[in-house]
Design a protein around this motif. Structure first.
Motif, PDB file in Angstrom:
ATOM      1  N   GLU A  43       0.870  -1.438   0.127  1.00 10.19           N
ATOM      2  CA  GLU A  43      -0.140  -0.032  -0.042  1.00 10.19           C
ATOM      3  C   GLU A  43       0.732   1.053  -0.021  1.00 10.19           C
ATOM      4  O   GLU A  43       0.752   2.010  -0.576  1.00 10.19           O
ATOM      5  CB  GLU A  43      -1.113  -0.196   1.455  1.00 10.19           C
ATOM      6  N   GLU A  44       1.819   1.303   0.485  1.00  9.40           N
ATOM      7  CA  GLU A  44       2.230   2.420   0.550  1.00  9.40           C
ATOM      8  C   GLU A  44       3.691   2.311   0.274  1.00  9.40           C
ATOM      9  O   GLU A  44       4.212   3.800  -0.814  1.00  9.40           O
ATOM     10  CB  GLU A  44       3.965   2.266   2.285  1.00  9.40           C
ATOM     11  N   VAL A  45       4.125   0.856  -0.887  1.00 10.71           N
ATOM     12  CA  VAL A  45       4.665   1.007  -2.436  1.00 10.71           C
ATOM     13  C   VAL A  45       4.022   2.410  -3.681  1.00 10.71           C
ATOM     14  O   VAL A  45       4.008   3.332  -4.119  1.00 10.71           O
ATOM     15  CB  VAL A  45       4.907   0.368  -2.794  1.00 10.71           C
ATOM     16  N   ARG A  46       2.174   1.584  -3.120  1.00  8.46           N
ATOM     17  CA  ARG A  46       1.638   2.227  -4.271  1.00  8.46           C
ATOM     18  C   ARG A  46       1.771   3.625  -4.218  1.00  8.46           C
ATOM     19  O   ARG A  46       2.072   4.535  -5.328  1.00  8.46           O
ATOM     20  CB  ARG A  46      -0.100   1.984  -4.038  1.00  8.46           C
ATOM     21  N   LYS A  88       4.793  -0.519 -10.235  1.00  7.66           N
ATOM     22  CA  LYS A  88       3.252  -0.246 -11.002  1.00  7.66           C
ATOM     23  C   LYS A  88       3.226  -1.250 -11.275  1.00  7.66           C
ATOM     24  O   LYS A  88       1.761  -1.416 -11.016  1.00  7.66           O
ATOM     25  CB  LYS A  88       3.287   0.657 -11.990  1.00  7.66           C
ATOM     26  N   GLY A  89       4.286  -2.398 -12.287  1.00 12.80           N
ATOM     27  CA  GLY A  89       3.706  -3.629 -12.392  1.00 12.80           C
ATOM     28  C   GLY A  89       3.118  -4.485 -11.255  1.00 12.80           C
ATOM     29  O   GLY A  89       2.436  -5.708 -10.750  1.00 12.80           O
ATOM     30  N   ILE A  90       4.260  -4.894 -10.511  1.00 14.32           N
ATOM     31  CA  ILE A  90       4.596  -4.890  -9.041  1.00 14.32           C
ATOM     32  C   ILE A  90       2.972  -4.931  -8.175  1.00 14.32           C
ATOM     33  O   ILE A  90       3.069  -5.890  -7.347  1.00 14.32           O
ATOM     34  CB  ILE A  90       5.860  -5.079  -8.336  1.00 14.32           C
ATOM     35  N   ILE A  91       2.669  -3.521  -8.084  1.00 19.52           N
ATOM     36  CA  ILE A  91       1.949  -3.439  -7.369  1.00 19.52           C
ATOM     37  C   ILE A  91       0.416  -3.906  -7.901  1.00 19.52           C
ATOM     38  O   ILE A  91      -0.385  -4.225  -7.317  1.00 19.52           O
ATOM     39  CB  ILE A  91       1.200  -2.093  -7.368  1.00 19.52           C
ATOM     40  N   ALA A 118      -0.846  -5.857 -14.351  1.00 25.92           N
ATOM     41  CA  ALA A 118       1.044  -6.198 -13.807  1.00 25.92           C
ATOM     42  C   ALA A 118       1.410  -6.147 -15.312  1.00 25.92           C
ATOM     43  O   ALA A 118       2.406  -5.816 -15.592  1.00 25.92           O
ATOM     44  CB  ALA A 118       0.450  -7.548 -12.980  1.00 25.92           C
ATOM     45  N   SER A 119       1.506  -7.643 -16.126  1.00 26.31           N
ATOM     46  CA  SER A 119       1.662  -7.640 -17.473  1.00 26.31           C
ATOM     47  C   SER A 119       1.872  -6.625 -18.938  1.00 26.31           C
ATOM     48  O   SER A 119       2.739  -5.956 -19.465  1.00 26.31           O
ATOM     49  CB  SER A 119       1.319  -9.081 -18.379  1.00 26.31           C
ATOM     50  N   LYS A 120       1.011  -5.541 -18.743  1.00 24.52           N
ATOM     51  CA  LYS A 120       0.704  -4.678 -19.706  1.00 24.52           C
ATOM     52  C   LYS A 120       2.338  -3.672 -18.786  1.00 24.52           C
ATOM     53  O   LYS A 120       2.347  -3.132 -20.587  1.00 24.52           O
ATOM     54  CB  LYS A 120      -0.492  -4.177 -19.731  1.00 24.52           C
ATOM     55  N   ALA A 121       1.855  -3.208 -17.848  1.00 24.30           N
ATOM     56  CA  ALA A 121       2.762  -2.818 -17.134  1.00 24.30           C
ATOM     57  C   ALA A 121       4.287  -3.240 -17.466  1.00 24.30           C
ATOM     58  O   ALA A 121       5.347  -2.109 -17.976  1.00 24.30           O
ATOM     59  CB  ALA A 121       2.282  -1.805 -15.227  1.00 24.30           C
ATOM     60  N   LEU A 122       4.670  -4.193 -16.823  1.00 21.48           N
ATOM     61  CA  LEU A 122       6.056  -4.735 -16.793  1.00 21.48           C
ATOM     62  C   LEU A 122       6.432  -4.213 -18.033  1.00 21.48           C
ATOM     63  O   LEU A 122       7.612  -4.121 -18.741  1.00 21.48           O
ATOM     64  CB  LEU A 122       6.018  -5.747 -16.658  1.00 21.48           C
ATOM     65  N   GLN A 123       5.589  -4.834 -19.196  1.00 27.62           N
ATOM     66  CA  GLN A 123       6.233  -4.289 -20.445  1.00 27.62           C
ATOM     67  C   GLN A 123       6.037  -3.242 -20.922  1.00 27.62           C
ATOM     68  O   GLN A 123       6.962  -3.309 -22.190  1.00 27.62           O
ATOM     69  CB  GLN A 123       5.381  -5.415 -21.750  1.00 27.62           C
ATOM     70  N   TYR A 124       5.411  -2.546 -20.854  1.00 27.09           N
ATOM     71  CA  TYR A 124       5.576  -1.085 -21.001  1.00 27.09           C
ATOM     72  C   TYR A 124       6.754  -0.614 -20.364  1.00 27.09           C
ATOM     73  O   TYR A 124       7.406   0.488 -21.220  1.00 27.09           O
ATOM     74  CB  TYR A 124       4.672   0.236 -20.403  1.00 27.09           C
ATOM     75  N   GLU A 126      16.406  -6.837 -14.145  1.00 30.78           N
ATOM     76  CA  GLU A 126      15.477  -7.211 -13.048  1.00 30.78           C
ATOM     77  C   GLU A 126      14.148  -7.359 -13.696  1.00 30.78           C
ATOM     78  O   GLU A 126      13.158  -8.001 -13.408  1.00 30.78           O
ATOM     79  CB  GLU A 126      15.139  -6.056 -12.156  1.00 30.78           C
ATOM     80  N   ILE A 127      13.440  -6.669 -14.446  1.00 32.00           N
ATOM     81  CA  ILE A 127      11.877  -6.372 -14.751  1.00 32.00           C
ATOM     82  C   ILE A 127      11.231  -7.733 -15.341  1.00 32.00           C
ATOM     83  O   ILE A 127      10.051  -8.320 -14.783  1.00 32.00           O
ATOM     84  CB  ILE A 127      11.481  -5.509 -16.208  1.00 32.00           C
ATOM     85  N   MET A 128      12.254  -8.300 -15.963  1.00 32.64           N
ATOM     86  CA  MET A 128      12.540  -9.636 -16.866  1.00 32.64           C
ATOM     87  C   MET A 128      12.200 -10.437 -15.271  1.00 32.64           C
ATOM     88  O   MET A 128      11.375 -11.715 -16.153  1.00 32.64           O
ATOM     89  CB  MET A 128      13.043 -10.192 -17.621  1.00 32.64           C
ATOM     90  N   ILE A 129      12.642 -10.637 -14.614  1.00 35.55           N
ATOM     91  CA  ILE A 129      13.159 -11.883 -13.145  1.00 35.55           C
ATOM     92  C   ILE A 129      11.361 -11.596 -12.405  1.00 35.55           C
ATOM     93  O   ILE A 129      11.370 -12.234 -12.510  1.00 35.55           O
ATOM     94  CB  ILE A 129      13.819 -11.035 -13.044  1.00 35.55           C
ATOM     95  N   THR A 130      10.612 -10.254 -13.159  1.00 36.20           N
ATOM     96  CA  THR A 130       9.274 -10.106 -12.069  1.00 36.20           C
ATOM     97  C   THR A 130       8.759 -10.421 -13.037  1.00 36.20           C
ATOM     98  O   THR A 130       7.545 -11.469 -12.267  1.00 36.20           O
ATOM     99  CB  THR A 130       9.312  -8.843 -11.845  1.00 36.20           C
ATOM    100  N   GLN A 131       8.574 -10.248 -14.195  1.00 36.37           N
ATOM    101  CA  GLN A 131       7.651 -11.201 -15.400  1.00 36.37           C
ATOM    102  C   GLN A 131       7.553 -12.884 -14.806  1.00 36.37           C
ATOM    103  O   GLN A 131       7.046 -13.478 -15.128  1.00 36.37           O
ATOM    104  CB  GLN A 131       8.121 -10.843 -16.286  1.00 36.37           C
TER     105      GLN A 131
END
Length: 298
Positions: A92-95, A120-123, A134-140, A157-162
Motif C-alpha cells: 500500500e505504501e509502495v503504491r 507499478k506492475g508489481i503493485i 501487471a503484465s501490461k505495466a511491466l511490458q511498458y 530485473e523487470i524480466m525477472i519479475t515477469q
C-alpha cells in the motif's frame, strides 16, 4: 523564482496549518529533527517526508513542486525506499510513493519512469491481484528506452519479475524459459553494476526446476549461485539457497546432504533474524530427521 529547499517549504506548510514543531513531529520523529529539517541543516529521509505529507494532508509532490534544487541522492533514496518496501511487502505504501512519483517533475527522466512503471506492475500483481494489468505495466516499462543498448540491467530485473509472476501463476515451463532469457541477457551486459541479479536469477531457476521435479538441474543452479555468493562475499539469499539445496537433496533422498544444508540454512536465518524462514527450516529439518530415523539411504 527563488529556489527553495525542503525545509522552508515544510515550515511554511506547518505554519499555515497552525501546527507547532512538536505537533508535527509527534509520531514521526523528534521535535529537534523537525527543527533541523526546517532550518536546512538536515534533509528528511523519504520515510519522514512521507509521514509529514500524510499528516499535513498533501502529496509528496507538494514539496517538490515548490523547489527546483532536487538532489540526485534524494531520487536514489526514494527508489531504495520503494525497493525496501517491496521486500517488506508494504505494498500500500509502495503504491502511494509510486503514484506520486510518476507525476512528480523530478522523476520524469526515462530511467526513473522505467523504475516506477516496473513497481507499478508489481503493485498490480501483488496488491490488486491483477496479472493482466501487471503484465501490461511491466511490458511498458521494458519498452521505455533509456540507452542505446537494447537491454539494460533494469530490463533484466523487470524480466525477472515477469518470470516470477509466471512461476507463481503455475506457468512453470514458461517461467524457466524467461529465467534462461534473463540469464543470457545478464551475461551479455557490458557493465554489471549489481552482481546480486545473477544470484537472484539462479535461485529462482532452481525453484522452478524443483517444481518440475528436475531436482538435479535445480541443484546445479543453486550450487552455482552459492559459489557466486562466496565469490562476491555476500549473504544475499544465501540462507534461501542452502534451504532450497537441502530441499532438492531431500527430494532425491540424499538425506545426509539435505541435513547438512538445512542446518546451514537454519544458522543463517537465525543470524539474520528471519523468523518465517526459521519456521520453514525447522519443518524441513524435522522431515529430514524422520527419514533418517526410518533408515532412508544417506
Amino acid at each position: 523564482m527563488q529556489e527553495l529547499s525542503l525545509g522552508p517549504v515544510i515550515k511554511d506548510l506547518r505554519l499555515r496549518l497552525g501546527m507547532t514543531q512538536k505537533q508535527l513531529a509527534e509520531g514521526i520523529c523528534t521535535q529537534a529533527e523537525i527543527s533541523r529539517i526546517e532550518s536546512g541543516k538536515n534533509v528528511p529521509c523519504v520515510d519522514i517526508l512521507y509521514a509529514i505529507s500524510r499528516k499535513c494532508g498533501v502529496t509528496m509532490n507538494y514539496f517538490f513542486s515548490r523547489r527546483h534544487d532536487v538532489d540526485d541522492s534524494y531520487i536514489l533514496t526514494t527508489k531504495e525506499t520503494i525497493r525496501d518496501m517491496v521486500h517488506e511487502k508494504r505494498y500500500e505504501e509502495v503504491r502511494t510513493l509510486v503514484e506520486e512519483a510518476i507525476e512528480n517533475p523530478c522523476f520524469q527522466d526515462p530511467h526513473e519512469q522505467k523504475f516506477l512503471w516496473w513497481h507499478k506492475g508489481i503493485i498490480f500483481y501483488y496488491l490488486d491481484q491483477d496479472d493482466v494489468s501487471a503484465s501490461k505495466a511491466l511490458q511498458y516499462a521494458i519498452s521505455m528506452k533509456t540507452s542505446a543498448l537494447s537491454i539494460t540491467e533494469i530490463d533484466v530485473e523487470i524480466m525477472i519479475t515477469q518470470a516470477n509472476i509466471l512461476l507463481e501463476t503455475g506457468m512453470i515451463r514458461e517461467a524457466i524459459r524467461r529465467y534462461e532469457t534473463c540469464l543470457a541477457e545478464f551475461k551479455r551486459l557490458s557493465e554489471k553494476k549489481n552482481p546480486l541479479i545473477y544470484i537472484r536469477i539462479l535461485y529462482n531457476m532452481g525453484l522452478a526446476l524443483d517444481c518440475l521435479g528436475k531436482y538435479q538441474e535445480a541443484i546445479e543452479r543453486i550450487e552455482l549461485a552459492i559459489k557466486y555468493c562466496k565469490r562476491e562475499r555476500t549473504l544475499y539469499l544465501l540462507g534461501e539457497l542452502y534451504y532450497q539445496l537441502s530441499f532438492s537433496q531431500y527430494n532425491l533422498n540424499k538425506v545426509g546432504a539435505a541435513l547438512e544444508y538445512a542446518t546451514l540454512a537454519y544458522s543463517l536465518f537465525r543470524v539474520m533474524d528471519k523468523a518465517d524462514r526459521l519456521k520453514n527450516t525447522e519443518n524441513l529439518l524435522y522431515s529430514i530427521k524422520e527419514k533418517l530415523r526410518y533408515g532412508v539411504m544417506l
